[in-house]
Design an enzyme around this catalytic site. Sequence first.
Site, short mmCIF file in Angstrom:
data_model
loop_
_atom_site.label_atom_id
_atom_site.label_comp_id
_atom_site.label_asym_id
_atom_site.label_seq_id
_atom_site.Cartn_x
_atom_site.Cartn_y
_atom_site.Cartn_z
N CYS A 103 0.82 -1.23 0.00
CA CYS A 103 0.00 0.00 0.00
C CYS A 103 0.85 1.27 0.00
O CYS A 103 0.35 2.35 -0.29
CB CYS A 103 -0.96 0.01 1.19
SG CYS A 103 -2.22 -1.25 1.00
N HIS A 115 -3.71 7.15 1.98
CA HIS A 115 -3.99 5.83 1.41
C HIS A 115 -5.38 5.37 1.85
O HIS A 115 -5.73 5.45 3.03
CB HIS A 115 -2.94 4.81 1.84
CG HIS A 115 -3.27 3.45 1.39
ND1 HIS A 115 -3.32 3.11 0.06
CD2 HIS A 115 -3.64 2.34 2.07
CE1 HIS A 115 -3.69 1.86 -0.05
NE2 HIS A 115 -3.90 1.35 1.15
N ASN A 150 -9.93 -0.46 -1.39
CA ASN A 150 -8.47 -0.28 -1.33
C ASN A 150 -7.86 -0.88 -2.59
O ASN A 150 -7.96 -2.08 -2.83
CB ASN A 150 -7.96 -1.01 -0.07
CG ASN A 150 -6.46 -0.87 0.14
OD1 ASN A 150 -5.76 -0.33 -0.71
ND2 ASN A 150 -5.98 -1.36 1.26
N1 ACO Z 1 -18.85 -8.71 7.41
C1 ACO Z 1 -19.47 -8.93 8.58
N2 ACO Z 1 -18.79 -9.12 9.73
C2 ACO Z 1 -17.44 -9.09 9.66
C3 ACO Z 1 -16.75 -8.88 8.46
C4 ACO Z 1 -17.50 -8.68 7.28
N3 ACO Z 1 -16.95 -8.46 6.08
N4 ACO Z 1 -15.43 -8.90 8.71
C5 ACO Z 1 -15.27 -9.13 10.03
N5 ACO Z 1 -16.49 -9.25 10.59
C6 ACO Z 1 -16.82 -9.50 12.00
C7 ACO Z 1 -15.72 -10.18 12.75
O1 ACO Z 1 -15.79 -11.59 12.58
C8 ACO Z 1 -16.02 -9.78 14.18
O2 ACO Z 1 -17.05 -10.60 14.67
P1 ACO Z 1 -17.06 -11.06 16.21
O3 ACO Z 1 -17.15 -9.78 16.99
O4 ACO Z 1 -18.28 -11.92 16.29
O5 ACO Z 1 -15.77 -11.79 16.42
C9 ACO Z 1 -16.60 -8.37 14.04
O6 ACO Z 1 -16.98 -8.24 12.65
C10 ACO Z 1 -15.61 -7.28 14.37
O7 ACO Z 1 -14.37 -7.55 13.74
P2 ACO Z 1 -13.13 -6.58 13.86
O8 ACO Z 1 -11.95 -7.21 13.16
O9 ACO Z 1 -12.95 -6.16 15.28
O10 ACO Z 1 -13.66 -5.33 13.03
P3 ACO Z 1 -13.00 -3.94 12.84
O11 ACO Z 1 -13.91 -2.90 13.25
O12 ACO Z 1 -11.59 -3.90 13.37
O13 ACO Z 1 -12.89 -3.84 11.24
C11 ACO Z 1 -11.28 -4.05 9.48
C12 ACO Z 1 -12.12 -4.78 10.51
C13 ACO Z 1 -12.22 -3.37 8.51
C14 ACO Z 1 -10.45 -5.08 8.73
C15 ACO Z 1 -10.36 -3.00 10.15
O14 ACO Z 1 -9.71 -3.58 11.26
C16 ACO Z 1 -9.32 -2.39 9.24
O15 ACO Z 1 -9.64 -1.67 8.34
N6 ACO Z 1 -8.02 -2.62 9.49
C17 ACO Z 1 -6.94 -2.00 8.74
C18 ACO Z 1 -6.81 -2.51 7.33
C19 ACO Z 1 -5.62 -1.85 6.66
O16 ACO Z 1 -5.33 -0.68 6.85
N7 ACO Z 1 -4.85 -2.59 5.89
C20 ACO Z 1 -3.59 -2.03 5.38
C21 ACO Z 1 -3.59 -1.80 4.00
S1 ACO Z 1 -3.65 -3.24 3.04
C22 ACO Z 1 -2.06 -3.54 2.30
O17 ACO Z 1 -1.02 -3.07 2.68
C23 ACO Z 1 -2.09 -4.55 1.21
#
Ligand code: ACO
Length: 365
Positions: free
Chosen positions: A125, A292, A322
């Site tokens: 990224c 980003h 993304n």
């Molecule tokens: N749909 C429905 N529910 C979901 C989904 C989905 N797509 N994905 C996860 N959940 C559920 C999980 O299972 C969890 O359920 P539980 O509470 O029963 O265990 C609940 O939602 C909460 O999950 P979290 O992981 O705590 O959700 P969060 O609010 O942290 O969001 C996310 C997840 C969107 C991935 C976030 O953490 C994020 O954006 N992280 C950063 C991503 C990023 O910046 N990546 C870097 C760039 S990528 C690169 O370099 C290639």
Amino acid sequence: MHDRGIVTSVKSVKSVITGTGIAVGQNVVKNDALAKIMDTSDEWIRTRSGVEQRHYVNPGTGSTDLGRIAAEGALAKAGRTKEELDAVIFATMTPDHFFPGNGPVLQAKMGLRESMPTFDIRQQCSGFLYGLDLADSLIRSGKYQRLLLVGADVHTPFMPWHNNWDATIGRSDREATPEEYAENTKIRDRTVLFGDGAGAVVVEASDDDARGFLAAKLYTNGSNIEALYVPGVGFRRRPFVDRAQIDASEYIPVMEGREVFKQAVSKMPESVREVCASAGVEPSQIDLLLIHQANLRIVEGVAKQLGLPAEKVPHNIERYGNTTAGTLPILFHECLADGRIKPGMLVCFTALGSGLHWGAALYRT
Ligand code: ACO
């Protein structure tokens, strides 16, 4: 400059972006389409990430195909022909082949000069950001006058929906079987975030002191690559890919979402402050902060930490998700096209991604 003992002053060379272009996958995929093949919902995806839709390429379209369209657009905008380029930098984590990289593939597809050097860089990224600093350095060193920098990624091949592709792109009403639905749900936290896209810029030497790149700060911390990485399909394995790795889904990226989120909202503001300090400006003087696009909540968190109002922090994650190395050049291109970027503005680019790699760059338009 020393020339036979005589010191002469030379005007410093700056690098400026003279043209931009973009390309995205042919198919628009709304959140509801994904909700048909896994346990997710439009509401979850919108509120947790800000994504409303993303674009998927057709099978057979690679990152060089999107990169080529973006590159041709950038050359046309710059008013340059491909013969006028000195070198190419291609940033991607999803190359057409394991090797060689995308540089020579793009060179051949675009019919660029056969001897033209091409650089392939990764940094996921942060790939475009690293590419900007590399382009600026190569130009200011005097080595090259004009570079093409491409950032492009196709994420769809990471998503193993063997029988559900047609449903996501609206070509079939076939419902996922319970087994397929369960498999797709296992990777829902990652798959809903990504789309396929590319952006390209032409970067040229200029002696206009009022414009160009001012400073960049780049960082890497490899102490926890497991926060976001592909565990299998690598050359510490023998063979580097086998059936066992595929059966264990080790070709699919794994991500500690909360950890990456936490790093993103602290490291990006920190690097923006650092780059501003090195250029002798305050973050409040930034006219447009291009972040980003990994999660709208990250974008808003970074803006808040820097005290920048929403109108200075554009986003397009709702339309593209993304697109990894494609994200920053797509956002820059759109802000130029709709007039949000005007001459004389101070634009700051910042990114964080797998590695972890992160940083910021300042640019006067
Ligand atoms: N749909 C429905 N529910 C979901 C989904 C989905 N797509 N994905 C996860 N959940 C559920 C999980 O299972 C969890 O359920 P539980 O509470 O029963 O265990 C609940 O939602 C909460 O999950 P979290 O992981 O705590 O959700 P969060 O609010 O942290 O969001 C996310 C997840 C969107 C991935 C976030 O953490 C994020 O954006 N992280 C950063 C991503 C990023 O910046 N990546 C870097 C760039 S990528 C690169 O370099 C290639």
